[in-house]
Design an enzyme around this catalytic site. Sequence first.
Site, PDB file in Angstrom:
ATOM      1  N   LEU A 105       0.084   3.198   7.826  1.00  0.00           N
ATOM      2  CA  LEU A 105       0.058   1.879   7.194  1.00  0.00           C
ATOM      3  C   LEU A 105       1.016   0.910   7.873  1.00  0.00           C
ATOM      4  O   LEU A 105       0.992  -0.288   7.584  1.00  0.00           O
ATOM      5  CB  LEU A 105       0.445   1.999   5.718  1.00  0.00           C
ATOM      6  CG  LEU A 105      -0.339   2.987   4.859  1.00  0.00           C
ATOM      7  CD1 LEU A 105       0.250   3.045   3.457  1.00  0.00           C
ATOM      8  CD2 LEU A 105      -1.808   2.612   4.798  1.00  0.00           C
TER       9      LEU A 105
ATOM     10  N   SER B 164      -9.310  -5.922   0.144  1.00  0.00           N
ATOM     11  CA  SER B 164      -8.189  -6.614  -0.503  1.00  0.00           C
ATOM     12  C   SER B 164      -7.657  -5.690  -1.588  1.00  0.00           C
ATOM     13  O   SER B 164      -8.203  -5.636  -2.687  1.00  0.00           O
ATOM     14  CB  SER B 164      -8.661  -7.935  -1.117  1.00  0.00           C
ATOM     15  OG  SER B 164      -9.353  -8.724  -0.153  1.00  0.00           O
TER      16      SER B 164
ATOM     17  N   ARG C 174     -13.279 -14.755  -3.156  1.00  0.00           N
ATOM     18  CA  ARG C 174     -13.550 -13.848  -2.037  1.00  0.00           C
ATOM     19  C   ARG C 174     -13.312 -12.396  -2.443  1.00  0.00           C
ATOM     20  O   ARG C 174     -14.089 -11.502  -2.083  1.00  0.00           O
ATOM     21  CB  ARG C 174     -12.667 -14.216  -0.840  1.00  0.00           C
ATOM     22  CG  ARG C 174     -12.796 -13.266   0.341  1.00  0.00           C
ATOM     23  CD  ARG C 174     -11.957 -13.727   1.533  1.00  0.00           C
ATOM     24  NE  ARG C 174     -12.009 -12.750   2.602  1.00  0.00           N
ATOM     25  CZ  ARG C 174     -11.181 -11.709   2.716  1.00  0.00           C
ATOM     26  NH1 ARG C 174     -10.208 -11.542   1.817  1.00  0.00           N
ATOM     27  NH2 ARG C 174     -11.296 -10.854   3.724  1.00  0.00           N
TER      28      ARG C 174
ATOM     29  N   SER D 113      -8.645  -2.986   9.118  1.00  0.00           N
ATOM     30  CA  SER D 113      -8.747  -4.153   8.244  1.00  0.00           C
ATOM     31  C   SER D 113     -10.136  -4.762   8.300  1.00  0.00           C
ATOM     32  O   SER D 113     -10.828  -4.688   9.331  1.00  0.00           O
ATOM     33  CB  SER D 113      -7.720  -5.206   8.671  1.00  0.00           C
ATOM     34  OG  SER D 113      -7.927  -6.432   7.996  1.00  0.00           O
TER      35      SER D 113
ATOM     36  N   TYR E 219      -4.276 -10.871  14.415  1.00  0.00           N
ATOM     37  CA  TYR E 219      -4.092  -9.688  13.586  1.00  0.00           C
ATOM     38  C   TYR E 219      -5.351  -8.811  13.624  1.00  0.00           C
ATOM     39  O   TYR E 219      -5.271  -7.596  13.812  1.00  0.00           O
ATOM     40  CB  TYR E 219      -3.774 -10.103  12.146  1.00  0.00           C
ATOM     41  CG  TYR E 219      -3.894  -8.982  11.154  1.00  0.00           C
ATOM     42  CD1 TYR E 219      -3.005  -7.914  11.166  1.00  0.00           C
ATOM     43  CD2 TYR E 219      -4.914  -8.972  10.199  1.00  0.00           C
ATOM     44  CE1 TYR E 219      -3.128  -6.872  10.258  1.00  0.00           C
ATOM     45  CE2 TYR E 219      -5.039  -7.941   9.286  1.00  0.00           C
ATOM     46  CZ  TYR E 219      -4.136  -6.891   9.324  1.00  0.00           C
ATOM     47  OH  TYR E 219      -4.272  -5.861   8.424  1.00  0.00           O
TER      48      TYR E 219
ATOM     49  N   ASP F  29       9.571   3.597   7.133  1.00  0.00           N
ATOM     50  CA  ASP F  29       9.374   2.159   7.297  1.00  0.00           C
ATOM     51  C   ASP F  29      10.488   1.638   8.181  1.00  0.00           C
ATOM     52  O   ASP F  29      11.518   2.304   8.382  1.00  0.00           O
ATOM     53  CB  ASP F  29       9.378   1.444   5.940  1.00  0.00           C
ATOM     54  CG  ASP F  29       8.543   0.157   5.966  1.00  0.00           C
ATOM     55  OD1 ASP F  29       8.850  -0.728   6.785  1.00  0.00           O
ATOM     56  OD2 ASP F  29       7.584   0.055   5.196  1.00  0.00           O
TER      57      ASP F  29
ATOM     58  N   LYS G  71      -6.106  -4.826  15.138  1.00  0.00           N
ATOM     59  CA  LYS G  71      -6.763  -3.707  14.457  1.00  0.00           C
ATOM     60  C   LYS G  71      -7.967  -3.207  15.251  1.00  0.00           C
ATOM     61  O   LYS G  71      -8.285  -2.017  15.218  1.00  0.00           O
ATOM     62  CB  LYS G  71      -7.163  -4.120  13.046  1.00  0.00           C
ATOM     63  CG  LYS G  71      -5.970  -4.378  12.126  1.00  0.00           C
ATOM     64  CD  LYS G  71      -5.079  -3.152  11.993  1.00  0.00           C
ATOM     65  CE  LYS G  71      -3.951  -3.355  11.007  1.00  0.00           C
ATOM     66  NZ  LYS G  71      -3.117  -2.138  10.847  1.00  0.00           N
TER      67      LYS G  71
ATOM     68  N   LEU H  51       0.826  -1.200   0.000  1.00  0.00           N
ATOM     69  CA  LEU H  51       0.000   0.000   0.000  1.00  0.00           C
ATOM     70  C   LEU H  51       0.862   1.253   0.000  1.00  0.00           C
ATOM     71  O   LEU H  51       0.534   2.244  -0.651  1.00  0.00           O
ATOM     72  CB  LEU H  51      -0.931   0.007   1.214  1.00  0.00           C
ATOM     73  CG  LEU H  51      -2.041  -1.043   1.246  1.00  0.00           C
ATOM     74  CD1 LEU H  51      -2.845  -0.903   2.533  1.00  0.00           C
ATOM     75  CD2 LEU H  51      -2.950  -0.924   0.042  1.00  0.00           C
TER      76      LEU H  51
ATOM     77  N   HIS I 183     -10.530  -7.661   8.670  1.00  0.00           N
ATOM     78  CA  HIS I 183     -10.418  -8.793   9.588  1.00  0.00           C
ATOM     79  C   HIS I 183     -10.888  -8.462  11.000  1.00  0.00           C
ATOM     80  O   HIS I 183     -10.940  -9.359  11.848  1.00  0.00           O
ATOM     81  CB  HIS I 183      -9.000  -9.347   9.563  1.00  0.00           C
ATOM     82  CG  HIS I 183      -8.652  -9.942   8.235  1.00  0.00           C
ATOM     83  ND1 HIS I 183      -9.222 -11.113   7.782  1.00  0.00           N
ATOM     84  CD2 HIS I 183      -7.856  -9.495   7.228  1.00  0.00           C
ATOM     85  CE1 HIS I 183      -8.770 -11.379   6.571  1.00  0.00           C
ATOM     86  NE2 HIS I 183      -7.948 -10.407   6.210  1.00  0.00           N
TER      87      HIS I 183
END
Length: 261
Positions: free
Chosen positions: A70, A164, A173, A110, A135, A33, A139, A14, A112
Amino acid sequence: MIKRLLVTGAGGGLGRYVRERLKGSAEILRLSDIVEISPAGPGEEVVRCDLADREAVADLVRGSDAVLHLGAISVEANFDALLQANFLGTYNLYEAARQAGVRRIIFASSNHVIGFHPVGEQLHAQAERRPDSLYGVSKCFGEDLARLYFDKFGLETACLRIGSCFDEPKDRRMLSTWLSPRDFISLVDKLIAAPAIGHLVLYGVSANRDAWWSNGHADFLGWKPQDTSEPYREAIERRDQETAAGSEYQGGRFAAGGILG
Protein backbone atom coordinates in the site's frame (compact mmCIF):
# COMPACT_ATOMS: atom_id res chain seq x y z
CA MET A 1 -2.80 -18.97 7.37
CA ILE A 2 0.59 -17.63 6.33
CA LYS A 3 3.34 -16.89 8.85
CA ARG A 4 4.18 -13.25 8.13
CA LEU A 5 2.38 -10.64 6.01
CA LEU A 6 4.25 -7.41 5.33
CA VAL A 7 2.02 -4.36 4.94
CA THR A 8 3.69 -1.28 3.50
CA GLY A 9 1.96 2.08 3.90
CA ALA A 10 0.45 0.81 7.15
CA GLY A 11 0.04 4.34 8.50
CA GLY A 12 -2.34 5.42 5.73
CA GLY A 13 -6.09 5.11 5.50
CA LEU A 14 -6.11 1.67 3.90
CA GLY A 15 -3.30 0.55 6.18
CA ARG A 16 -5.34 1.38 9.25
CA TYR A 17 -8.24 -0.73 7.96
CA VAL A 18 -5.83 -3.60 7.45
CA ARG A 19 -4.27 -3.32 10.86
CA GLU A 20 -7.65 -3.41 12.57
CA ARG A 21 -9.25 -6.20 10.55
CA LEU A 22 -6.71 -8.48 8.85
CA LYS A 23 -4.96 -10.12 11.79
CA GLY A 24 -6.62 -13.47 11.12
CA SER A 25 -4.88 -13.79 7.74
CA ALA A 26 -1.34 -14.16 9.10
CA GLU A 27 0.32 -15.12 12.36
CA ILE A 28 2.33 -11.90 12.25
CA LEU A 29 1.55 -8.58 10.58
CA ARG A 30 4.74 -6.67 9.83
CA LEU A 31 3.58 -3.05 9.56
CA SER A 32 5.71 -0.45 7.87
CA ASP A 33 5.51 3.18 6.81
CA ILE A 34 7.81 6.13 6.20
CA VAL A 35 6.08 7.94 9.06
CA GLU A 36 5.91 6.97 12.71
CA ILE A 37 3.04 4.61 13.53
CA SER A 38 1.81 3.35 16.88
CA PRO A 39 3.85 0.63 18.62
CA ALA A 40 3.36 -3.05 17.84
CA GLY A 41 0.61 -4.97 19.58
CA PRO A 42 0.15 -8.74 19.88
CA GLY A 43 0.91 -10.48 16.58
CA GLU A 44 2.47 -7.33 15.12
CA GLU A 45 5.89 -6.02 14.15
CA VAL A 46 6.44 -2.34 13.37
CA VAL A 47 9.31 -1.27 11.11
CA ARG A 48 9.78 2.29 9.93
CA CYS A 49 11.13 2.32 6.37
CA ASP A 50 11.55 4.64 3.41
CA LEU A 51 10.79 2.52 0.35
CA ALA A 52 13.25 4.60 -1.69
CA ASP A 53 16.07 3.19 0.49
CA ARG A 54 16.99 -0.07 -1.25
CA GLU A 55 19.00 -1.61 1.57
CA ALA A 56 16.33 -0.79 4.13
CA VAL A 57 13.66 -2.35 1.92
CA ALA A 58 15.70 -5.54 1.58
CA ASP A 59 15.82 -5.82 5.37
CA LEU A 60 12.12 -5.00 5.62
CA VAL A 61 11.00 -7.71 3.21
CA ARG A 62 13.23 -10.50 4.51
CA GLY A 63 11.24 -13.21 6.31
CA SER A 64 7.87 -12.29 4.79
CA ASP A 65 5.65 -14.80 3.03
CA ALA A 66 3.51 -12.23 1.22
CA VAL A 67 3.31 -8.46 0.85
CA LEU A 68 0.35 -6.10 0.79
CA HIS A 69 1.96 -3.11 -0.92
CA LEU A 70 0.00 0.00 0.00
CA GLY A 71 3.01 2.29 0.40
CA ALA A 72 2.91 5.14 -2.11
CA ILE A 73 1.82 8.69 -2.72
CA SER A 74 -1.90 8.15 -3.37
CA VAL A 75 -2.80 11.48 -4.99
CA GLU A 76 -1.52 13.52 -7.91
CA ALA A 77 1.88 15.06 -7.15
CA ASN A 78 4.94 16.42 -8.90
CA PHE A 79 7.03 13.90 -10.78
CA ASP A 80 10.07 14.02 -8.51
CA ALA A 81 8.00 13.04 -5.48
CA LEU A 82 6.27 10.23 -7.38
CA LEU A 83 9.61 9.07 -8.75
CA GLN A 84 10.90 8.33 -5.26
CA ALA A 85 7.79 6.89 -3.62
CA ASN A 86 5.87 5.22 -6.45
CA PHE A 87 8.45 4.31 -9.07
CA LEU A 88 11.67 3.68 -7.14
CA GLY A 89 9.86 2.45 -4.03
CA THR A 90 7.85 -0.10 -6.00
CA TYR A 91 10.92 -1.34 -7.85
CA ASN A 92 12.84 -1.71 -4.59
CA LEU A 93 9.96 -3.67 -3.08
CA TYR A 94 9.74 -6.09 -6.03
CA GLU A 95 13.46 -6.68 -6.26
CA ALA A 96 13.70 -7.27 -2.51
CA ALA A 97 10.75 -9.67 -2.69
CA ARG A 98 12.41 -11.60 -5.50
CA GLN A 99 15.64 -11.94 -3.60
CA ALA A 100 13.84 -12.94 -0.39
CA GLY A 101 11.73 -15.62 -2.07
CA VAL A 102 8.39 -13.94 -1.36
CA ARG A 103 5.67 -15.86 -3.18
CA ARG A 104 2.97 -13.22 -3.61
CA ILE A 105 2.38 -9.46 -3.64
CA ILE A 106 -0.94 -7.67 -3.52
CA PHE A 107 -0.19 -4.40 -5.25
CA ALA A 108 -2.48 -1.46 -4.53
CA SER A 109 -2.96 -0.19 -8.05
CA SER A 110 -5.67 2.36 -8.79
CA ASN A 111 -8.71 3.10 -10.92
CA HIS A 112 -6.68 6.07 -12.16
CA VAL A 113 -4.83 3.78 -14.59
CA ILE A 114 -8.05 3.80 -16.63
CA GLY A 115 -9.34 7.22 -15.56
CA PHE A 116 -9.70 8.73 -19.05
CA HIS A 117 -12.36 6.23 -20.09
CA PRO A 118 -15.77 7.91 -20.25
CA VAL A 119 -18.19 7.58 -17.37
CA GLY A 120 -20.59 4.70 -17.98
CA GLU A 121 -18.24 2.70 -20.20
CA GLN A 122 -18.07 -0.87 -18.87
CA LEU A 123 -14.48 -2.03 -18.43
CA HIS A 124 -12.89 -5.43 -17.89
CA ALA A 125 -9.37 -6.14 -16.69
CA GLN A 126 -7.94 -6.12 -20.24
CA ALA A 127 -9.39 -2.70 -21.09
CA GLU A 128 -6.95 -0.21 -22.56
CA ARG A 129 -5.12 1.69 -19.86
CA ARG A 130 -5.76 5.42 -20.07
CA PRO A 131 -4.10 7.04 -17.03
CA ASP A 132 -5.57 10.34 -15.95
CA SER A 133 -2.55 11.70 -14.07
CA LEU A 134 1.12 11.19 -13.31
CA TYR A 135 -0.12 9.27 -10.30
CA GLY A 136 -2.03 6.99 -12.67
CA VAL A 137 1.11 6.56 -14.77
CA SER A 138 3.01 5.46 -11.67
CA LYS A 139 0.44 2.73 -11.08
CA CYS A 140 0.70 1.61 -14.73
CA PHE A 141 4.43 1.23 -14.08
CA GLY A 142 3.71 -0.90 -11.04
CA GLU A 143 1.36 -3.16 -12.99
CA ASP A 144 3.96 -3.63 -15.73
CA LEU A 145 6.71 -4.29 -13.21
CA ALA A 146 4.50 -6.92 -11.59
CA ARG A 147 3.96 -8.55 -15.00
CA LEU A 148 7.71 -8.69 -15.61
CA TYR A 149 8.44 -10.21 -12.21
CA PHE A 150 5.81 -12.89 -12.75
CA ASP A 151 6.87 -13.79 -16.28
CA LYS A 152 10.60 -13.78 -15.48
CA PHE A 153 10.70 -14.92 -11.86
CA GLY A 154 7.30 -16.45 -11.06
CA LEU A 155 6.49 -13.85 -8.39
CA GLU A 156 2.68 -13.71 -8.26
CA THR A 157 0.85 -10.39 -8.05
CA ALA A 158 -2.72 -9.26 -7.73
CA CYS A 159 -2.85 -5.75 -9.19
CA LEU A 160 -5.85 -4.42 -7.30
CA ARG A 161 -7.27 -1.34 -9.03
CA ILE A 162 -8.85 0.22 -5.98
CA GLY A 163 -11.85 2.46 -6.53
CA SER A 164 -12.78 4.78 -3.64
CA CYS A 165 -12.25 3.03 -0.30
CA PHE A 166 -13.83 5.03 2.50
CA ASP A 167 -16.28 4.33 5.28
CA GLU A 168 -19.01 5.62 2.97
CA PRO A 169 -19.20 7.18 -0.53
CA LYS A 170 -18.72 10.94 -0.53
CA ASP A 171 -20.05 12.13 -3.91
CA ARG A 172 -21.84 11.10 -7.11
CA ARG A 173 -18.77 9.51 -8.65
CA MET A 174 -18.32 7.26 -5.65
CA LEU A 175 -21.80 5.83 -6.16
CA SER A 176 -20.04 3.90 -8.95
CA THR A 177 -16.50 3.55 -7.57
CA TRP A 178 -17.04 2.95 -3.84
CA LEU A 179 -15.25 0.05 -2.17
CA SER A 180 -16.34 -0.50 1.41
CA PRO A 181 -13.62 -1.29 3.96
CA ARG A 182 -15.36 -4.61 4.68
CA ASP A 183 -15.25 -5.59 1.00
CA PHE A 184 -11.63 -4.44 0.72
CA ILE A 185 -10.56 -6.61 3.63
CA SER A 186 -12.51 -9.65 2.40
CA LEU A 187 -10.93 -9.30 -1.06
CA VAL A 188 -7.42 -9.07 0.38
CA ASP A 189 -8.20 -12.14 2.49
CA LYS A 190 -9.20 -14.09 -0.62
CA LEU A 191 -6.07 -12.98 -2.48
CA ILE A 192 -3.82 -14.10 0.36
CA ALA A 193 -5.52 -17.48 0.73
CA ALA A 194 -5.93 -18.43 -2.96
CA PRO A 195 -3.75 -21.39 -4.00
CA ALA A 196 -2.55 -19.57 -7.11
CA ILE A 197 -3.28 -16.21 -8.74
CA GLY A 198 -0.53 -15.75 -11.35
CA HIS A 199 -0.52 -12.17 -12.58
CA LEU A 200 -4.04 -10.98 -11.86
CA VAL A 201 -5.57 -7.57 -12.55
CA LEU A 202 -8.87 -6.87 -10.85
CA TYR A 203 -10.98 -3.97 -9.63
CA GLY A 204 -11.58 -3.10 -6.01
CA VAL A 205 -15.23 -2.07 -6.05
CA SER A 206 -18.30 -3.00 -4.05
CA ALA A 207 -21.57 -4.29 -5.52
CA ASN A 208 -22.70 -0.83 -6.63
CA ARG A 209 -25.70 -0.53 -8.94
CA ASP A 210 -23.84 1.65 -11.45
CA ALA A 211 -20.35 0.15 -11.18
CA TRP A 212 -18.26 0.57 -14.34
CA TRP A 213 -15.90 -2.35 -13.82
CA SER A 214 -16.19 -6.12 -14.11
CA ASN A 215 -14.31 -8.84 -12.22
CA GLY A 216 -15.92 -11.76 -14.02
CA HIS A 217 -12.50 -13.18 -14.91
CA ALA A 218 -11.68 -13.54 -11.20
CA ASP A 219 -14.69 -15.62 -10.14
CA PHE A 220 -12.27 -18.40 -9.16
CA LEU A 221 -11.42 -16.38 -6.04
CA GLY A 222 -14.94 -16.84 -4.69
CA TRP A 223 -15.09 -13.17 -3.66
CA LYS A 224 -18.55 -11.63 -3.45
CA PRO A 225 -18.73 -7.99 -2.31
CA GLN A 226 -21.34 -7.55 0.41
CA ASP A 227 -21.86 -3.79 0.33
CA THR A 228 -23.39 -1.31 -2.11
CA SER A 229 -23.52 2.47 -2.40
CA GLU A 230 -27.32 2.46 -2.86
CA PRO A 231 -28.20 3.36 0.77
CA TYR A 232 -26.25 6.62 0.28
CA ARG A 233 -27.65 7.56 -3.14
CA GLU A 234 -30.58 9.73 -2.11
CA ALA A 235 -28.56 11.90 0.27
CA ILE A 236 -25.68 12.31 -2.19
CA GLU A 237 -27.90 13.20 -5.15
CA ARG A 238 -29.82 15.69 -3.04
CA ARG A 239 -26.59 17.31 -1.84
CA ASP A 240 -24.55 17.25 -5.07
CA GLN A 241 -26.51 19.28 -7.59
CA GLU A 242 -23.60 20.76 -9.52
CA THR A 243 -21.46 18.94 -12.12
CA ALA A 244 -17.91 18.50 -10.88
CA ALA A 245 -14.85 19.18 -13.03
CA GLY A 246 -13.79 16.02 -14.87
CA SER A 247 -17.10 14.31 -14.22
CA GLU A 248 -17.32 13.02 -17.81
CA TYR A 249 -14.35 10.73 -17.12
CA GLN A 250 -14.10 7.80 -14.76
CA GLY A 251 -11.10 9.38 -13.03
CA GLY A 252 -13.15 12.40 -11.98
CA ARG A 253 -11.15 15.39 -10.79
CA PHE A 254 -7.85 13.58 -11.57
CA ALA A 255 -8.76 13.95 -15.25
CA ALA A 256 -9.64 17.65 -14.96
CA GLY A 257 -7.29 20.44 -15.97
CA GLY A 258 -3.51 20.15 -16.10
CA ILE A 259 -1.21 17.84 -14.20
CA LEU A 260 1.75 18.69 -12.05
CA GLY A 261 5.14 18.35 -13.71
